[in-house]
Design a protein around this motif. Structure first.
Motif, short mmCIF file in Angstrom:
data_model
loop_
_atom_site.label_atom_id
_atom_site.label_comp_id
_atom_site.label_asym_id
_atom_site.label_seq_id
_atom_site.Cartn_x
_atom_site.Cartn_y
_atom_site.Cartn_z
N PRO A 95 0.97 -1.17 0.48
CA PRO A 95 -0.02 -0.39 0.05
C PRO A 95 0.62 1.27 0.09
O PRO A 95 1.71 1.84 0.70
CB PRO A 95 -0.50 -0.25 1.49
CG PRO A 95 -0.37 -1.91 1.87
CD PRO A 95 1.11 -1.61 1.47
N ILE A 96 0.00 2.76 -0.75
CA ILE A 96 0.43 3.66 -0.55
C ILE A 96 -0.37 4.75 0.53
O ILE A 96 -0.80 5.09 0.17
CB ILE A 96 0.87 4.03 -2.47
CG1 ILE A 96 1.70 3.48 -3.39
CG2 ILE A 96 1.77 5.41 -2.02
CD1 ILE A 96 1.53 3.59 -4.58
N LEU A 97 0.81 5.74 0.78
CA LEU A 97 0.22 7.11 1.42
C LEU A 97 1.11 7.56 0.68
O LEU A 97 2.01 8.05 0.59
CB LEU A 97 0.90 6.59 2.81
CG LEU A 97 0.66 7.93 3.89
CD1 LEU A 97 -1.05 7.95 3.74
CD2 LEU A 97 1.23 7.45 5.01
N ALA A 98 0.15 8.98 0.25
CA ALA A 98 0.31 10.33 0.30
C ALA A 98 -0.34 11.00 0.97
O ALA A 98 -1.41 11.15 1.52
CB ALA A 98 -0.41 10.57 -1.13
N PHE A 99 0.55 11.84 1.10
CA PHE A 99 -0.48 13.34 2.10
C PHE A 99 0.93 15.00 1.14
O PHE A 99 1.10 14.39 0.00
CB PHE A 99 1.43 12.96 3.41
CG PHE A 99 2.70 12.86 3.05
CD1 PHE A 99 3.29 14.51 3.54
CD2 PHE A 99 3.70 12.04 3.14
CE1 PHE A 99 4.48 14.83 3.58
CE2 PHE A 99 4.65 13.17 3.00
CZ PHE A 99 5.44 13.89 2.98
N CYS A 100 0.28 15.70 2.35
CA CYS A 100 0.02 17.18 1.60
C CYS A 100 0.02 17.56 2.68
O CYS A 100 0.24 17.33 3.93
CB CYS A 100 -0.33 17.20 0.40
SG CYS A 100 -2.18 17.17 0.85
N ARG A 101 -0.41 18.82 2.57
CA ARG A 101 -0.85 19.79 4.11
C ARG A 101 -1.32 19.39 4.68
O ARG A 101 -1.74 18.82 5.53
CB ARG A 101 -0.91 21.41 3.40
CG ARG A 101 -1.28 22.38 4.90
CD ARG A 101 -1.23 23.59 4.58
NE ARG A 101 -3.15 24.14 4.25
CZ ARG A 101 -3.73 23.70 5.00
NH1 ARG A 101 -4.30 23.45 5.73
NH2 ARG A 101 -5.01 23.35 4.70
N SER A 102 -2.62 19.10 4.78
CA SER A 102 -4.45 18.32 5.10
C SER A 102 -4.68 16.94 4.46
O SER A 102 -5.18 16.37 4.61
CB SER A 102 -5.05 19.12 4.75
OG SER A 102 -5.54 19.22 3.62
N GLY A 103 -3.97 16.73 3.48
CA GLY A 103 -4.40 15.23 2.92
C GLY A 103 -5.17 15.75 1.36
O GLY A 103 -5.24 14.66 0.16
N ALA A 104 -6.29 16.15 1.63
CA ALA A 104 -7.13 16.37 0.70
C ALA A 104 -6.34 16.19 -0.92
O ALA A 104 -7.08 17.09 -1.77
CB ALA A 104 -7.89 18.50 0.87
N ARG A 105 -5.31 17.00 -1.02
CA ARG A 105 -4.78 17.67 -2.38
C ARG A 105 -4.39 16.48 -2.79
O ARG A 105 -4.49 16.02 -4.28
CB ARG A 105 -3.13 18.73 -2.02
CG ARG A 105 -2.20 19.12 -3.61
CD ARG A 105 -1.61 19.47 -3.09
NE ARG A 105 -1.18 20.80 -1.60
CZ ARG A 105 -0.36 21.38 -1.38
NH1 ARG A 105 0.32 21.59 -1.77
NH2 ARG A 105 -1.05 21.39 0.33
N SER A 106 -3.83 14.90 -2.35
CA SER A 106 -3.62 14.18 -3.09
C SER A 106 -4.42 12.96 -2.79
O SER A 106 -4.91 12.33 -4.09
CB SER A 106 -2.75 13.59 -1.91
OG SER A 106 -1.37 14.23 -0.87
N ALA A 107 -5.57 13.45 -2.45
CA ALA A 107 -7.03 12.79 -2.64
C ALA A 107 -7.06 13.23 -3.93
O ALA A 107 -7.61 12.42 -4.51
CB ALA A 107 -8.08 12.60 -1.59
N ARG A 108 -7.50 14.49 -4.31
CA ARG A 108 -7.89 14.76 -5.43
C ARG A 108 -6.61 14.60 -6.66
O ARG A 108 -6.87 14.40 -7.60
CB ARG A 108 -7.98 16.88 -5.49
CG ARG A 108 -8.63 17.23 -5.19
CD ARG A 108 -8.91 18.60 -4.84
NE ARG A 108 -8.16 19.59 -4.79
CZ ARG A 108 -7.41 20.16 -3.68
NH1 ARG A 108 -8.64 19.87 -2.30
NH2 ARG A 108 -5.85 20.51 -3.48
N LEU A 109 -5.78 14.39 -6.63
CA LEU A 109 -4.79 14.55 -7.59
C LEU A 109 -5.51 12.92 -7.58
O LEU A 109 -5.02 12.66 -9.12
CB LEU A 109 -3.29 14.70 -6.78
CG LEU A 109 -2.02 15.00 -7.71
CD1 LEU A 109 -2.33 15.25 -8.97
CD2 LEU A 109 -0.79 14.86 -7.64
N CYS A 110 -5.28 12.57 -6.64
CA CYS A 110 -5.23 10.75 -7.13
C CYS A 110 -7.01 10.05 -7.48
O CYS A 110 -6.38 9.21 -8.43
CB CYS A 110 -5.86 9.92 -5.40
SG CYS A 110 -3.69 9.70 -5.38
N ALA A 111 -7.70 10.89 -7.20
CA ALA A 111 -9.09 11.35 -7.90
C ALA A 111 -8.64 11.39 -9.63
O ALA A 111 -9.22 10.75 -10.67
CB ALA A 111 -9.73 11.95 -7.85
#
Length: 119
Positions: A95-111
């Motif tokens: 599994p992969i963990l992506a992070f940024c300031r809040s996590g939202a940017r990483s989630a949007r980028l993955c979408a």
């Protein structure tokens, strides 16, 4: 930091998101079963107190994690960045963990990345 202290938001069994993580969190990330980390935060975005990608990478690799730095702005993610994220998600051990300031940017980028098929 212990694995239970990690502020994770799971997307699925292979992917999770987190707010800013520092070098001190990488052992807990590995102990939580992650095999890869993607840092989506540009260096210096949060000022001098933000850990550098280089320091997080060193700690991640010392913990046995694969590491990638794909910095993107919080206000906009480009198709090129989404394509690069798709390639990382396809090629890095899960599994992969992506992070940024809040996590939202990483989630949007993955979408956005889900729209691209890696070559």
């Amino acid at each position: 930091m212990s694995p239970s202290d990690l502020p994770l938001q799971r997307a699925n069994a292979d992917l999770a998101f987190a707010p800013q993580l520092g070098p001190e969190a990488m052992a807990a990330v590995a102990a939580s079963g992650f095999r890869s980390v993607i840092n989506n935060r540009p260096d210096g975005e949060g000022g001098p107190g933000q850990p550098s990608s280089e320091s997080v990478q060193a700690a991640a690799e010392a913990a046995g994690l694969q590491y990638a730095h794909l910095p993107v702005l919080g206000s906009m993610q480009t198709p090129e960045q989404a394509r690069a994220m798709a390639e990382l998600l396809a090629s890095m051990p899960k599994p992969i963990l992506a992070f940024c300031r809040s996590g939202a940017r990483s989630a949007r980028l993955c979408a956005l990345a889900s729209e691209f098929t890696p070559r």
